[in-house]
Design a protein around this motif. Structure first.
Motif, PDB file in Angstrom:
ATOM      1  N   PRO A  54       0.824  -1.214   0.000  1.00 22.96           N
ATOM      2  CA  PRO A  54       0.000   0.000   0.000  1.00 22.96           C
ATOM      3  C   PRO A  54       0.859   1.266   0.000  1.00 22.96           C
ATOM      4  N   PRO A  89       1.594   5.157   1.228  1.00 26.27           N
ATOM      5  CA  PRO A  89       1.415   5.784   2.548  1.00 26.27           C
ATOM      6  C   PRO A  89       0.044   6.428   2.672  1.00 26.27           C
ATOM      7  N   ARG A  90      -0.310   6.647   3.922  1.00 25.25           N
ATOM      8  CA  ARG A  90      -1.622   7.231   4.159  1.00 25.25           C
ATOM      9  C   ARG A  90      -1.514   8.744   4.258  1.00 25.25           C
ATOM     10  N   CYS A  91      -2.606   9.357   3.905  1.00 25.28           N
ATOM     11  CA  CYS A  91      -2.698  10.798   4.107  1.00 25.28           C
ATOM     12  C   CYS A  91      -2.707  11.042   5.613  1.00 25.28           C
ATOM     13  N   SER A  92      -1.894  11.950   6.069  1.00 26.44           N
ATOM     14  CA  SER A  92      -1.778  12.134   7.505  1.00 26.44           C
ATOM     15  C   SER A  92      -3.010  12.823   8.097  1.00 26.44           C
ATOM     16  N   CYS A  98      -6.552  12.315   6.642  1.00 24.13           N
ATOM     17  CA  CYS A  98      -7.729  11.452   6.590  1.00 24.13           C
ATOM     18  C   CYS A  98      -7.367   9.987   6.780  1.00 24.13           C
ATOM     19  N   LEU A  99      -6.090   9.667   6.794  1.00 29.59           N
ATOM     20  CA  LEU A  99      -5.596   8.328   7.062  1.00 29.59           C
ATOM     21  C   LEU A  99      -5.984   7.316   5.993  1.00 29.59           C
ATOM     22  N   MET A 127      -2.889   6.849   0.106  1.00 31.17           N
ATOM     23  CA  MET A 127      -2.755   7.796  -0.993  1.00 31.17           C
ATOM     24  C   MET A 127      -3.245   7.122  -2.257  1.00 31.17           C
ATOM     25  N   PHE A 134      -0.679  13.967  -4.433  1.00 25.29           N
ATOM     26  CA  PHE A 134       0.177  13.705  -3.277  1.00 25.29           C
ATOM     27  C   PHE A 134       0.991  14.948  -2.978  1.00 25.29           C
ATOM     28  N   THR A 135       1.210  15.170  -1.776  1.00 26.91           N
ATOM     29  CA  THR A 135       2.220  16.161  -1.438  1.00 26.91           C
ATOM     30  C   THR A 135       2.834  15.757  -0.126  1.00 26.91           C
ATOM     31  N   GLY A 188       3.015  13.781   4.808  1.00 29.18           N
ATOM     32  CA  GLY A 188       2.245  14.459   3.775  1.00 29.18           C
ATOM     33  C   GLY A 188       0.859  13.891   3.649  1.00 29.18           C
TER      34      GLY A 188
END
Lengths: 411, 875
Positions: B780, B782-785, B787-788, B791, B826-827, B835
């Motif tokens: 997977p 990484p998760r958005c910090s 909304c978790l 990405m 993504f950022t 991010g």
């Protein structure tokens, strides 16, 4: 009548230098009171003090900005025999909700000089992060930061002995691959018998060293030189060098004529006949390299511009107090670029038109700033980077703030 | 030198009064020029000196000092050559009642008094330094309180001073020595520095007068001056040598300044620390030394100073200097309180009030600000909003304005000219448009460039013979008038025809001349008609031009038409002679060349071809018609060289967009500084090979840099797009990749190629690609910090309905197909690597300073200063 805007700099002693950053929206001043101040322009075009700190233990002679690609970086040089590199950092504990003053920390102190360091300038961006200093012991030093992310490490790459006490230097910021790195150095040695007070040094890729390639002996600057400035090259086939000595001199360095052993075809294009201004202290070019501003002993700022015959004339005089600006009578006769290009256009129309141009930003008032501007390729982060953080930090989901919860109520 | 040396001295307590003395002592008051009475002397651009009083009672004045403790009246202590110190005033003053006025302080032995000085802190003390006497002291201190009748007695105790007994000095120093100069210390009111015997500087304390507190051996005993800002610093001179001393380290001088000529006065500036004024004998300038403190931190460093010479009355005095102002300055005096103001007097008694300007430092910003310093504390700025700026730097403003208006980017080349605000550029863009359309229509051969020039059109492939060698069969028959014939023989060939097309002479096309006419170019249309041997038409054109009310031609076109219709080809006709002699009075260049052509004797037509005011295209077209091959090539070669030398953009007609035009454009750039136009001409019309030239690349990178520093990034992007559309074959490779945390392979390749390959078979219901895992290793993302979500998922910015993220409704369907929604991008922070979705992150940082991840204190958004630099929006 015209009146210049005033900023109360609040320095406790004489201000020796003012420097703009790459975009012209930040300004740094340095003074004999040993401090450096940084000013930021706000949206209303007002200048606000954003930082003020004691930078040296002697008069700070010069201050200069690095290209923004390297971050917000300043270099200063001082009578205390050092030059210093400063970087703006985000303060550790700013009071919540309040915008604190920016903090500048000294990244490094360059202590190689035994005497007062009189000038400091960053090299062209294409050379990486390079810095040149010059000092009264007559040595020009070229430093380089091998890792642009680590501003505390600078290596002294070259020392050039100029034999005369140096007062000022300037890099040639040409983009051409044909031009090797070039520095012009001025000396304020008072004795005319010591010969030319300007020298041009170039870096030779073959011999890997800096060598003097031109001493400008032909133009005969034997009086002390107080400031020197290469014009922005802007694609011209020649270099323009302004020299502040007992008067303003503008020298063109063209490609050598065929068969000549000289490095450059040196021409003196400006030397005013009437020296009304007295000793000239500083010179500065506009961004196009078409107009030169000089300041002199008489407390006036003079603006010089070449006509199409390549002879330079004073087009305007601004009084030091900024309350009066008088123009020479010749101003009206001076053709502008537009007039040269369009000789049939009457000059009055031309001026009228140009006068009506307001600041383009004003026209745009009300339009929301385009967010895309935040993604310009000018940041200092160039390394290839991995996305996200290491996975473990997500092991336990961080507590969400209210706003975040609203966005994704699912979690 | 005349016997009388004129001296000048500001009053230490009256900001507007000063005295001068030579034979007489004069008291002046300074007033602004407006308020000054008629009789006053102008001493600067703004001030005048008004003579208040004069005192000529004291013939043997050697030195004068003004009483520094009373600001109502002026009390002078005059040291005389006979050794007496006389206190005097101008007229009746408060000092009269104190019995001070007229008091004489007489030494026991009479000899010359060299110097006199009031104590700056104790009002009753005055010191006098005298020549050597064997049995007497040379430094005498007078305490006026001890003088009879002056100790605060009421006025009725006053006794006329002439009857007073000479007082005794309260202190005496330097038995049988010579006192050359003396100076009080401010900080230690009883301490006096004395220069003695050409040998010593000695510091005495009158509380303990027996011996010197400190001393140093030196010959420099003249002109002692204590820095009012720093008591320990003082200066003295002898001959042409000036020494600066520090009493804390008195053994050796701090600084030694050598002058070319003997020094006559040194004085510290009272308002600015470390500034020393120096006057040399017979000099018209005053030297200023800005002396740097010698202590830096705890280190002692080499003394250093900045030297300046000011020429009061020469610099800064606009509008001529009075003759009397020129001449050696004999004395000067710093104003006690006004910043950097000094007054000087020259041999002829001319006074100049001068303010020394602090060195101005200045700078010119890329965003059109000029800043300079004024005094110590003030910065003055002029920016492009100010009307004055447009008269200073019109080029930068014009170039910026053009950039904002999309100059150079208009799809129709012709339209760019309208934005250029320059006639030459407008013509050039129009020609570029013309040449490209001619190439498109196949009327002109395409020789490797979309914009061939006349020279390349006329040049045949190698090994060719001359072209159009024969004059055309139609032997210059006047089309309408069979009666006369002109000797001119137009040459015709395909190549020449193409060249004429490039010059814009489409005579075969309908309405070419009519177009010129309707634009008001009657004379040009007529001339072209004549060159094409259509005399009747030319006459008609001129007639219409004369009738047209708008025509404001300086000559009466009717008359010209009449003259023209009388054309005769007879070599000796009167018409011919008259035309030759009259044509020089024609101011219109086209009318002039018209008659030159008609009266031309030879076939070289120099008068036509060298007429500078005729447009290049008309001259070239004319040459193509009437010059033989050899002459034509020579003419075109010379003209090209000349136009290249002048940087005349009209020369592009000859060179076309070939390597030949680079020197021409370079010359234009050298002359005008218009990097923008040359960059855009290169970007729009140069062939890919030509674009690779070093010179061209340099223009382009310079222009890019200019746009960058003006923050015109949108414009720069458009410029780059225009540039890359010229060289489509060399599309730069992708340079930025997003790579997977686990396998390190790029995931962005799949993002871009969505709809193809891996996802081609996926149901295409949603336009949104949902890769939430690495396409390579299936781990997977990484998760958005915030909304978790992993990405790759939608951020839900447009629609927050749970479960409906795939069917989001977006207003502009077109855009969403082209670009992934910005909000979903993504950022991540380059520093802490945290991010998420761009929209989430931006919202987060609009309210917070720190990173959204718990326990991460990174100030991600503030780290990147560039994020705060806002692009200038496009028009």
């Amino acid at each position: 009548m015209f009146e210049a805007h005033s900023i109360n700099a609040e320095h406790k002693d004489l201000i020796h230098d003012v420097a703009y950053d790459y975009y012209g929206q930040r300004m740094a001043t340095c003074s004999s009171d040993q401090s450096v101040k940084v000013w930021d322009q706000d949206d209303q075009k007002n200048w606000n003090l954003s930082a003020n700190w004691k930078a040296h233990s002697g008069s700070v002679w010069k201050v200069t900005w690095a290209h923004p690609e390297f971050g917000q970086v300043l270099a200063t040089c001082s009578f205390d025999r050092t030059a210093a590199i400063w970087e703006e950092i985000i303060g550790e504990t700013p009071p919540q909700g309040e915008r604190s003053l920016k903090t500048w920390i000294r990244r490094t102190n360059l202590v190689d000089s035994r005497t007062s360091v009189t000038d400091v300038k960053f090299g062209p961006k294409s050379l990486g992060l390079q810095l040149a200093t010059c000092s009264t012991d007559g040595v020009v030093r070229i430093y380089e930061a091998p890792d642009v992310m680590n501003l505390s490490q600078w290596t002294l790459q070259y020392e050039i002995n100029c034999k005369l006490p140096c007062s000022c230097l300037t890099w040639n910021h040409s983009f051409s691959r044909l031009h090797p790195p070039m520095i012009a150095v001025g000396s304020d040695d008072p004795s005319p018998s010591n010969g030319s007070k300007v020298a041009i040094y170039e870096y030779s890729e073959n011999s890997r060293r800096w060598a003097k390639t031109e001493s400008l002996a032909s133009i005969g600057v034997t009086e002390p030189v107080h400031d020197i400035a290469f014009a922005p090259n802007l694609g011209r086939s020649y270099h323009l060098l302004a020299i502040a000595t007992k008067d303003v001199r503008i020298v063109t360095l063209g490609p050598p004529t065929e068969g000549s052993s000289q490095r450059f075809d040196v021409q003196l294009t400006a030397q005013p006949e009437d020296n009304l201004s007295g000793t000239v202290w500083r010179v500065s070019w506009n961004i196009l390299g078409t107009i030169l501003a000089s300041s002199g002993d008489d407390g006036c700022v003079r603006l010089w511009k070449a006509n199409y015959m390549n002879s330079w004339k004073c087009i305007s005089i601004l009084r030091g107090d900024g309350t009066q600006a008088k123009s020479d009578t010749s101003v009206t006769n001076m053709p502008t670029m537009g007039q040269i290009a369009a000789p049939n256009q009457s000059s009055t129309t031309r001026y009228y038109k140009l006068g009506s141009i307001t600041n383009p930003n004003q026209v745009q008032k009300g339009l929301a700033p385009i967010p895309i501007s935040k993604w310009q390729p000018i940041g200092r982060f160039q390394r290839m980077t991995w996305i996200g953080s290491d996975f473990t930090s997500y092991g336990s989901p961080p507590p969400l703030e209210k706003s975040a919860k609203a966005l994704c109520g699912k979690t | 030198m005349s016997g009388v040396r004129l001296e000048v001295q500001w009053s230490p307590v009256h900001p507007d009064k000063f005295i001068t003395w030579g034979t007489d002592i004069n008291l002046y008051e300074v007033k602004s020029l407006k308020d000054a009475p008629q009789s006053s002397i102008k001493i600067s651009e703004t001030s005048a000196a008004h003579l208040l009083a004069s005192n000529s009672n004291h013939p043997y004045v050697k030195c004068v000092d003004i009483y520094p403790h009373n600001d109502t009246d002026v009390l002078l202590a005059i040291g005389q050559t006979n050794g007496k110190v006389v206190l005097t005033t101008f007229g009746p003053t408060v000092f009269d009642c104190l019995g001070l006025s007229g008091k004489e302080l007489v030494p026991r032995q009479l000899r010359q008094c060299n110097t006199v000085a009031w104590n700056p802190t104790e009002p009753n003390l005055v010191a006098a330094g005298l020549e050597k006497h064997r049995t007497d002291h040379s430094v005498l201190l007078w305490d006026l309180q001890r003088c009879p009748h002056s100790n605060g007695h009421p006025p009725h105790h006053h006794v006329p001073s002439s009857t007073m007994e000479p007082a005794r000095p309260s202190g005496e120093l330097g038995l049988s020595e010579t006192a050359h100069s003396l100076a009080w210390l401010r900080g230690q009111p009883r301490c006096l520095m004395v220069g003695l015997n050409n040998k010593h500087l000695k510091l005495y304390d009158f509380r303990e007068p027996g011996r010197a507190v400190s001393s140093t051996p030196t010959k420099a005993v003249y002109g002692l001056a204590v820095d009012p800002q720093a008591d320990h610093r003082l200066t003295s001179f002898v001959e042409n040598q000036i020494y600066v001393w520090d009493t804390r380290n008195f053994e050796k001088p701090v600084l030694f300044l050598s002058q070319n000529k003997p020094v006559s006065k040194v004085s510290w500036c009272p308002t600015r620390s470390n500034l020393l004024g120096v006057l040399q004998r017979d000099s018209s300038s005053i030297g200023l030394y800005d002396i740097q403190p010698t202590m830096v931190g705890n280190d002692e460093v080499e003394p250093s100073f900045l030297e300046r010479a000011i020429l009061p009355g020469v610099t800064g005095m606009a509008g001529g200097v009075p003759a009397s102002a020129v001449g050696a300055i004999t004395s000067f005096s710093w104003h006690p309180s006004h910043e950097n103001r000094l007054l000087n007097i020259n041999l002829s008694g001319h006074l100049i009030d001068y303010t020394v300007f602090e060195r101005i430092t200045l700078n010119w910003s890329p965003s059109s600000h000029i800043v300079w310093t004024h005094g110590w504390r003030t910065l003055k700025t002029v920016c492009d909003k100010d009307p004055i700026y447009s008269s200073i730097d019109s080029e930068a403003i014009l170039i910026k304005k053009r950039a904002m208006s999309g100059y150079g980017l208009r799809p129709n080349l012709c339209d760019n000219g309208d934005l250029a605000e320059s006639k030459d550029l407008k013509r050039l863009w129009r020609w570029l448009h013309l040449s490209s359309s001619l190439v498109e229509e196949g009327l002109v051969q395409n020789s490797g460039t979309g914009h061939p020039g006349v020279r390349s059109v006329l040049k045949k492939p190698e090994g060719s013979q001359l072209l159009g060698g024969e004059p055309s069969s139609s032997h210059g028959q006047w089309s309408e008038m069979n009666a006369c014939q002109i000797s001119a023989k137009p040459y015709r060939s395909d190549e020449r025809e193409q060249a004429l097309q490039l010059c814009g002479w489409h005579l075969d096309r309908e309405g070419f001349l009519d177009q010129l006419e309707s634009d008001g170019y009657y004379s040009r249309a007529a001339a072209i008609a004549v060159f094409n041997l259509r005399l009747r038409q030319a006459v008609d054109i001129l007639r219409r031009g004369a009738e047209h009310p708008r025509a404001t031609a300086p000559v009466n076109l009717n008359i010209v038409a009449v003259a023209l219709s009388g054309f005769s080809d007879d070599k000796s006709s009167m018409w011919r002679q008259q035309c030759i002699s009259a044509k020089q009075y024609l101011s219109d260049p086209y009318l002039r060349v018209m008659f030159s052509f008609l009266t031309s004797e030879s076939e070289s037509y120099e008068e036509v071809l060298e007429e500078k005011d005729v447009a290049v295209e008309d001259r070239v077209a004319f040459a193509c018609c009437f010059l033989s091959d050899i002459k034509l090539f020579e003419y075109l070669r010379n003209l090209t060289a000349k136009l290249t030398e002048e940087g005349d953009l009209g020369g592009m007609l000859l060179t076309g967009a070939t390597p030949e035009c680079i020197p021409l454009l370079q010359r234009f750039l050298d002359r005008s500084g218009d990097i923008q136009s040359v960059s855009f001409i290169a970007a729009r019309v140069f062939s890919p090979a030509l674009l690779k030239e070093d010179t061209v690349q340099e223009w382009i990178s310079n222009y890019r840099n200019l746009l960058d520093s003006w923050k015109l990034w949108t414009q720069r992007a458009h410029f780059d797009i225009a540039l890359s559309s010229r060289t489509e074959s060399e599309k730069p490779a992708q340079q930025v990749f997003v790579s997977c945390n686990f396998c390190g392979k790029s995931i962005s390749a799949f993002m871009q190629g969505r709809g193809r390959g891996l996802f081609a078979r996926a149901p295409n219901k949603s336009k949104v690609c949902k890769i939430t895992s690495c396409p390579n290793c299936r781990k997977p993302l990484p998760r958005c910090s915030i909304c978790l979500l992993n990405m790759g998922s939608a951020s839900g910015a447009y629609s927050v309905k749970a479960g409906s993220t795939t069917n989001r409704t977006i207003d502009s369907g077109l855009n969403s197909e082209k670009l992934a929604e910005f909000a979903n991008w993504f950022t991540w922070c380059q520093s802490c690597r945290h991010g998420g979705h761009a929209a989430h992150i931006m919202q987060w940082f609009s309210e917070h300073l720190e990173c959204p991840v718990t326990s991460c204190t990174c100030r991600c958004m503030s780290l990147d200063f560039a994020a705060k630099v806002i692009s200038v929006p496009a028009l």
